[in-house]
Design a protein around this motif. Structure first.
Motif, PDB file in Angstrom:
ATOM      1  N   SER C 210      -2.579  11.613  -1.591  1.00 19.84           N
ATOM      2  CA  SER C 210      -1.857  12.424  -2.581  1.00 19.84           C
ATOM      3  C   SER C 210      -2.811  13.079  -3.580  1.00 19.84           C
ATOM      4  O   SER C 210      -2.366  13.833  -4.442  1.00 19.84           O
ATOM      5  CB  SER C 210      -0.856  11.535  -3.335  1.00 19.84           C
ATOM      6  OG  SER C 210      -1.533  10.433  -3.913  1.00 19.84           O
TER       7      SER C 210
ATOM      8  N   GLN D 235      -0.833   1.413  -3.508  1.00 20.72           N
ATOM      9  CA  GLN D 235      -0.049   2.643  -3.667  1.00 20.72           C
ATOM     10  C   GLN D 235       1.444   2.327  -3.705  1.00 20.72           C
ATOM     11  O   GLN D 235       2.181   2.866  -4.547  1.00 20.72           O
ATOM     12  CB  GLN D 235      -0.344   3.634  -2.531  1.00 20.72           C
ATOM     13  CG  GLN D 235      -1.713   4.290  -2.630  1.00 20.72           C
ATOM     14  CD  GLN D 235      -1.919   5.360  -1.572  1.00 20.72           C
ATOM     15  OE1 GLN D 235      -0.970   5.851  -0.975  1.00 20.72           O
ATOM     16  NE2 GLN D 235      -3.174   5.725  -1.351  1.00 20.72           N
ATOM     17  N   LEU D 236       1.879   1.459  -2.833  1.00 20.24           N
ATOM     18  CA  LEU D 236       3.303   1.115  -2.825  1.00 20.24           C
ATOM     19  C   LEU D 236       3.687   0.325  -4.067  1.00 20.24           C
ATOM     20  O   LEU D 236       4.773   0.518  -4.629  1.00 20.24           O
ATOM     21  CB  LEU D 236       3.649   0.350  -1.540  1.00 20.24           C
ATOM     22  CG  LEU D 236       3.543   1.202  -0.265  1.00 20.24           C
ATOM     23  CD1 LEU D 236       3.788   0.340   0.976  1.00 20.24           C
ATOM     24  CD2 LEU D 236       4.531   2.375  -0.284  1.00 20.24           C
ATOM     25  N   GLU D 239       3.993   2.800  -6.809  1.00 19.91           N
ATOM     26  CA  GLU D 239       5.274   3.516  -6.648  1.00 19.91           C
ATOM     27  C   GLU D 239       6.411   2.673  -7.204  1.00 19.91           C
ATOM     28  O   GLU D 239       7.286   3.181  -7.920  1.00 19.91           O
ATOM     29  CB  GLU D 239       5.493   3.833  -5.169  1.00 19.91           C
ATOM     30  CG  GLU D 239       6.709   4.714  -4.921  1.00 19.91           C
ATOM     31  CD  GLU D 239       6.950   4.925  -3.425  1.00 19.91           C
ATOM     32  OE1 GLU D 239       6.488   5.934  -2.895  1.00 19.91           O
ATOM     33  OE2 GLU D 239       7.599   4.061  -2.806  1.00 19.91           O
ATOM     34  N   ASP D 240       6.396   1.380  -6.920  1.00 24.10           N
ATOM     35  CA  ASP D 240       7.416   0.478  -7.456  1.00 24.10           C
ATOM     36  C   ASP D 240       7.424   0.475  -8.980  1.00 24.10           C
ATOM     37  O   ASP D 240       8.452   0.252  -9.608  1.00 24.10           O
ATOM     38  CB  ASP D 240       7.165  -0.958  -6.966  1.00 24.10           C
ATOM     39  CG  ASP D 240       7.618  -1.171  -5.524  1.00 24.10           C
ATOM     40  OD1 ASP D 240       8.503  -0.437  -5.068  1.00 24.10           O
ATOM     41  OD2 ASP D 240       7.071  -2.078  -4.865  1.00 24.10           O
ATOM     42  N   GLN D 243       4.909   4.954 -10.801  1.00 22.66           N
ATOM     43  CA  GLN D 243       3.699   5.775 -10.943  1.00 22.66           C
ATOM     44  C   GLN D 243       3.503   6.677  -9.732  1.00 22.66           C
ATOM     45  O   GLN D 243       3.807   6.282  -8.613  1.00 22.66           O
ATOM     46  CB  GLN D 243       2.475   4.855 -11.070  1.00 22.66           C
ATOM     47  CG  GLN D 243       2.500   3.951 -12.274  1.00 22.66           C
ATOM     48  CD  GLN D 243       2.423   4.729 -13.584  1.00 22.66           C
ATOM     49  OE1 GLN D 243       1.871   5.824 -13.626  1.00 22.66           O
ATOM     50  NE2 GLN D 243       2.994   4.178 -14.638  1.00 22.66           N
ATOM     51  N   PRO D 244       2.923   7.858  -9.939  1.00 23.30           N
ATOM     52  CA  PRO D 244       2.596   8.705  -8.790  1.00 23.30           C
ATOM     53  C   PRO D 244       1.430   8.089  -8.023  1.00 23.30           C
ATOM     54  O   PRO D 244       0.405   7.763  -8.604  1.00 23.30           O
ATOM     55  CB  PRO D 244       2.170  10.026  -9.432  1.00 23.30           C
ATOM     56  CG  PRO D 244       1.736   9.670 -10.812  1.00 23.30           C
ATOM     57  CD  PRO D 244       2.507   8.442 -11.217  1.00 23.30           C
ATOM     58  N   THR D 246       1.918   7.728  -4.046  1.00 24.73           N
ATOM     59  CA  THR D 246       2.170   7.900  -2.618  1.00 24.73           C
ATOM     60  C   THR D 246       2.309   9.382  -2.282  1.00 24.73           C
ATOM     61  O   THR D 246       2.451  10.224  -3.162  1.00 24.73           O
ATOM     62  CB  THR D 246       3.457   7.148  -2.226  1.00 24.73           C
ATOM     63  OG1 THR D 246       4.494   7.546  -3.119  1.00 24.73           O
ATOM     64  CG2 THR D 246       3.256   5.646  -2.328  1.00 24.73           C
ATOM     65  N   GLU D 248       4.784  10.659  -0.526  1.00 21.92           N
ATOM     66  CA  GLU D 248       6.195  10.904  -0.810  1.00 21.92           C
ATOM     67  C   GLU D 248       6.864   9.530  -0.803  1.00 21.92           C
ATOM     68  O   GLU D 248       6.221   8.543  -0.431  1.00 21.92           O
ATOM     69  CB  GLU D 248       6.809  11.846   0.256  1.00 21.92           C
ATOM     70  CG  GLU D 248       6.604  11.375   1.680  1.00 21.92           C
ATOM     71  CD  GLU D 248       6.375  12.505   2.685  1.00 21.92           C
ATOM     72  OE1 GLU D 248       6.436  13.698   2.322  1.00 21.92           O
ATOM     73  OE2 GLU D 248       6.099  12.177   3.844  1.00 21.92           O
ATOM     74  N   GLN D 249       8.103   9.472  -1.177  1.00 17.72           N
ATOM     75  CA  GLN D 249       8.768   8.186  -1.388  1.00 17.72           C
ATOM     76  C   GLN D 249       8.615   7.265  -0.175  1.00 17.72           C
ATOM     77  O   GLN D 249       9.005   7.632   0.934  1.00 17.72           O
ATOM     78  CB  GLN D 249      10.255   8.446  -1.715  1.00 17.72           C
ATOM     79  CG  GLN D 249      11.022   7.210  -2.163  1.00 17.72           C
ATOM     80  CD  GLN D 249      10.476   6.612  -3.472  1.00 17.72           C
ATOM     81  OE1 GLN D 249       9.981   7.338  -4.348  1.00 17.72           O
ATOM     82  NE2 GLN D 249      10.533   5.295  -3.589  1.00 17.72           N
ATOM     83  N   ALA D 252       2.828   5.654   1.844  1.00 20.48           N
ATOM     84  CA  ALA D 252       1.468   5.531   1.312  1.00 20.48           C
ATOM     85  C   ALA D 252       0.476   6.021   2.362  1.00 20.48           C
ATOM     86  O   ALA D 252       0.749   5.923   3.559  1.00 20.48           O
ATOM     87  CB  ALA D 252       1.180   4.074   0.967  1.00 20.48           C
TER      88      ALA D 252
END
Lengths: 358, 358, 358, 358
Positions: C210, D235-236, D239-240, D243-244, D246, D248-249, D252
């Protein structure tokens, strides 16, 4: 089939090889030496095309085949005899003679492929690049970088022919091409002697303050013969004065460059112009990557893999990768060259061999 | 002395501050707002120098002070009134008028500092750069990049004056300079109209095949007025035709560039030429970094931090960092500019502000 | 005053020199040798600061001077004795000891200037960079690149001290600084052992898909001691195995880099860590540009312009431009270094001299 | 044959087309739409290879075909069904399963082609790259950039299999390959857990001071699974935390990079690792350039040009240029990917299409 050590096949082995194919696989060991030769071993062969023959068949095409939408261009590609079934000069390069009759128009389109034209003789056609009419005259190099709209129209009663160079074989092989049709007529039918892009960009060492970004391709679409000719003449004159200027004794050359970077004019194509003094010759070179040359003026000989080929004005020849070549000039010999040098350089495969070098 | 919260000093505090100095230290909190202002707050001030005054004093120097080894150059530096005790135009830029009488020679030397000359009037001097004589004529920009030997000699009976630009203040401040004396006379006294470097490099979009490496500084040492003038005239003509070409309405400009990169001519100095149509003006700009401008031709006004200054041919002015400036042209107004833009850009400090921009 | 040839001044000359000043000009020939020396001749001097003295005065400041808005930081700058009236370690570099008492907060702000912290001892402070809390521990390098908001808060009952490095002198001199106040408290008071930027970026040879753009400054804000220590230990172990790995015999070193480019962590500042085996020494080097060193662990000697200085843990010393230096390790000697190398390199002024080199 | 406007052929036309061939030329207008399609129209087809089948046939090959000089490697290439007669996964990419029995050795050689290995299961083989033994373990990416000598030896009693990726098809097509045989045995039979290149280079954000030049290919030859796994897990986790981090949702991904540039590991090959959360899916993408993917762990579905393919551990699939693809994860789905992205990017042909984008 053979084993790695060359012994004979057993029934189990035969079955194994059948099973490879059945699941869409193929062993490396039977093809390693072909796929990964000790040095480049191109299928493309050295070849010379005669300008008289090309021009004659282009002229006949002009009589028999109209130019227009769909076919798009009356362009006749050099088809390397080593690459049957294609119209490829080399695996990476397309080169064609294009012919446009008096008052004909080749419609506008654009494509991801990079293209240029080089003019060996004549004038009277304007190539319109993103709406900017660019006169085509003897000795000029004209660019149409990827995804620029372009069409050509002949503003005179006389036909005109020139050569096109494109990265079509490489683009086709790597599946990167996009294409879009544009106007059937050129979008600006004016015939100015100098294009707008030249008026902005063709000033040595100067760039417009409104255009400070690096460009992937040159923003200058026309490289005029008078500049090329003068640059080469100066190199030889400097050599006469004892100054370093030429590639080697009696061999002047320039590379056409993108003024925003100093590098190649387009990301896949390199273009150069070479001039040999009468009597000069070049050492035998091996280069990774393939080239197409056209004699612009003069006579001489090209040795391709040891074979002599007489050259006259307009003759074209290809030098496949790693094929040894050298030039001998009878008269002063002027040649245009293009090749896939930027591809080879950027992918890290550049090598040159000159006998006597370490 | 003061505390961070502004309260009065105690004896312990007074002692503390004394002790700071005793061990060669100094607290940030008493000087933070001075050292790290909200926006650039230069000591250098906007200032205008009049060409008539500069030329007159240069002429008197020509009568009274011989040029020669040691002093090296009869150059009179612009001394910014905000930077007393120095001959600095700005913290990074040196600018001087240099004067060379008929048949005088300024001896050869070289230095790590980058230098150029710009000619507002006259001709007859050749600057010899690494042995290559370069004619100096009105409107030309001539480079002597770092560590190139250079001397000047006047081939005529008439004196000649021009401006020199160098990165001497920055080089001195950062302690990067080296210097070496060369020949007392120029090493080539020929007076060719065109230098060898131009013959190799001043061809638009072409470079010698024998010189394919990127260079830190331009290999082209002369940028001729006829090219600059034509480039600017074309921009304005294109604007008249409704084409994008100028920086803004009525404001044409070019940047001088290194043909091996498309970037600035030297690693510390940027050079540009601007032309405003009669009646045109530019919006008020704030730029990080400092500039020196010289009026080449025409009359107009420069607003410097809100103050109007009338401009005539040859007048020089400085714009310190972040000082708002704009130009108004009475007649067509031609200006040369140089600045420390490459330094600011490469160090990541570039910012520009135009009113109305986000 | 003197003429270029050293003869005595006449009344006309005296008048001339007066007139130079009157119109804000200054002749080059009287100052050329000072402004443009044969080799860098810095005003800054080599100097050693003792950690014990610095820490002691920082502690006293902690008792007497509150930290807060305005002064912003309880930072005590190294003031080079050759640069009186400033708190500059060198013309380009600021270096300070910063001290934060138990549960104190240094408020958030941001500035164009680039900054880092290096921790010689202690832990318990988090620096919050653009909202991301970054733990500070012994041996860590922590970045706050230009225009990143940052504040520090001490999460413990104990004070903590570290060194700050900034490009404040260069930024001030070149007038490029901007400053903006932020929150008086840190915007995230969490105290995680690992920051979010590390979780994204501190994986060797891997980058998030990203985040594929090149960044002017490193997106990694923390360089942890365990990685530095291991990298140096491996270099020495490889040397023991006969492999090339060290700078020179017994001298291991790493440069901290921006993982998006492999280049320096910030556009104006270079940071390195050096380890000498007990008994090892380095050849005498001259380098263009100035450095600040701090002993992290061990004892030894630094020769600065021929003068020996004993070194102990925490001691700081500066090496002005072109000042010869070498290190001798008594015990294993670990040192942190930062300098203006990226500035010198990008502006084309890099030179290094080692005796015995051509 | 046909004319540009589709009308029937006349005898003159038939003769013309015969004459084209006779002089090794070929008209563009009959093939333009095939050569220059509206969008990439690859001959290579999407295809899935099952790991179980590949491993089984590799094992049988291990019994029947000795590994040794000449064939060099017991590697079985994925042969794209759309590219009959070759063992090419795509026009640019070679991918094979390689199998090495207990105590077997694949002899050393080097070639201009770039290569890597990715390990889906097992361990016990060392690949020796320019004399540096590199352990191969599950989840690791191991590089052998162009012209690096390399051989493999199995230090255990157990066989091991992995995948090889090379740029053989592109190199063969463009005629850039060189090959040289080396030692029949590996030149260093040691079996260290960590290679020397890792000890020098696998430190996040640090590089040896003795190695400051940019390298065309990564100097780090091993990218270890523990780093990849941790990077993706972080990264995951980020995301949890909102935070940016990944792509996309729920998706990763990391790119493997050259630490001297931050760019791709080798000039022709890009390598990435992707992780989808259970239940996550990716939007349908079209990308210029071709990719090979391998499932490392988990189950899911890949849609290739609209067709669903179930995926299990070890399965490989190719995505030809511009073929729409998306992934759906049943369990957590880990995938390795390599492609010709650096080629496409450097040649200026990059395009991506996501539905809903402009």
């Amino acid at each position: 089939m053979k084993q790695m050590d060359g012994t004979a096949d057993t029934p189990e082995l035969v079955q194994l090889y059948d099973d490879f194919a059945a699941i869409s696989t193929s062993p490396l060991w039977t093809q390693r030496d072909d796929l990964m030769p000790m040095a480049p071993s191109p299928k493309a062969v050295p070849h010379v095309w005669r300008w008289k023959q090309l021009f004659d068949i282009a002229e006949r095409s002009g009589e028999l085949v109209p130019v227009g939408r769909g076919g798009e261009r009356r362009a006749i590609g050099l088809a390397n005899p080593g690459l049957p079934g294609t119209a490829y000069a080399t695996p990476t390069l397309w080169c064609a003679i294009q012919y446009l009759g008096g008052h004909e128009t080749a419609p506008e389109h654009r494509h991801a492929q990079n293209a240029f034209r080089f003019v060996i003789e004549g004038e009277g056609v304007w190539t319109v690049v993103n709406g900017d009419p660019v006169a085509m005259r003897r000795g000029d190099l004209l660019l149409t970088p990827g995804w620029h709209f372009h069409g050509h129209h002949n503003d005179t009663d006389q036909p005109m022919a020139w050569i096109d160079g494109l990265d079509v074989p490489l683009s086709h092989y790597t599946d990167v091409g996009f294409f879009e049709f544009g106007s059937e007529r050129v979008t600006d039918e004016a015939s100015p002697p100098v294009s707008r892009n030249e008026r902005l960009w063709a000033h040595p060492g100067l760039r417009p303050l409104s255009e400070l970004e690096q460009r992937v391709s040159s923003p200058l679409m026309a490289y005029r013969w008078e500049h090329t000719d003068r640059a080469l003449a100066e190199q030889l004159a400097l050599e006469d004065e004892g100054q370093p200027a030429t590639v080697e004794q009696g061999h002047a050359a320039i590379r056409y460059v993108n003024p925003t970077t100093g590098g190649d004019v387009m990301p896949t194509l390199r273009a150069e112009f070479h001039r040999l003094r009468a009597g000069a010759s070049t050492p035998v070179r091996h280069e990774v990557g393939s080239s197409v040359w056209q004699v612009f003026e003069g006579t001489g000989v090209v040795l391709l893999a040891g074979e002599e080929n007489q050259l006259e004005k307009g003759d074209l020849f290809v030098v496949p990768s790693w094929t040894p070549w050298s030039l001998v000039a009878d008269s002063q010999l002027d040649l245009f060259r293009f090749n896939d040098g930027p591809v080879i350089d950027k992918l890290g495969f550049t090598r040159t061999y000159l006998p006597g070098q370490a």
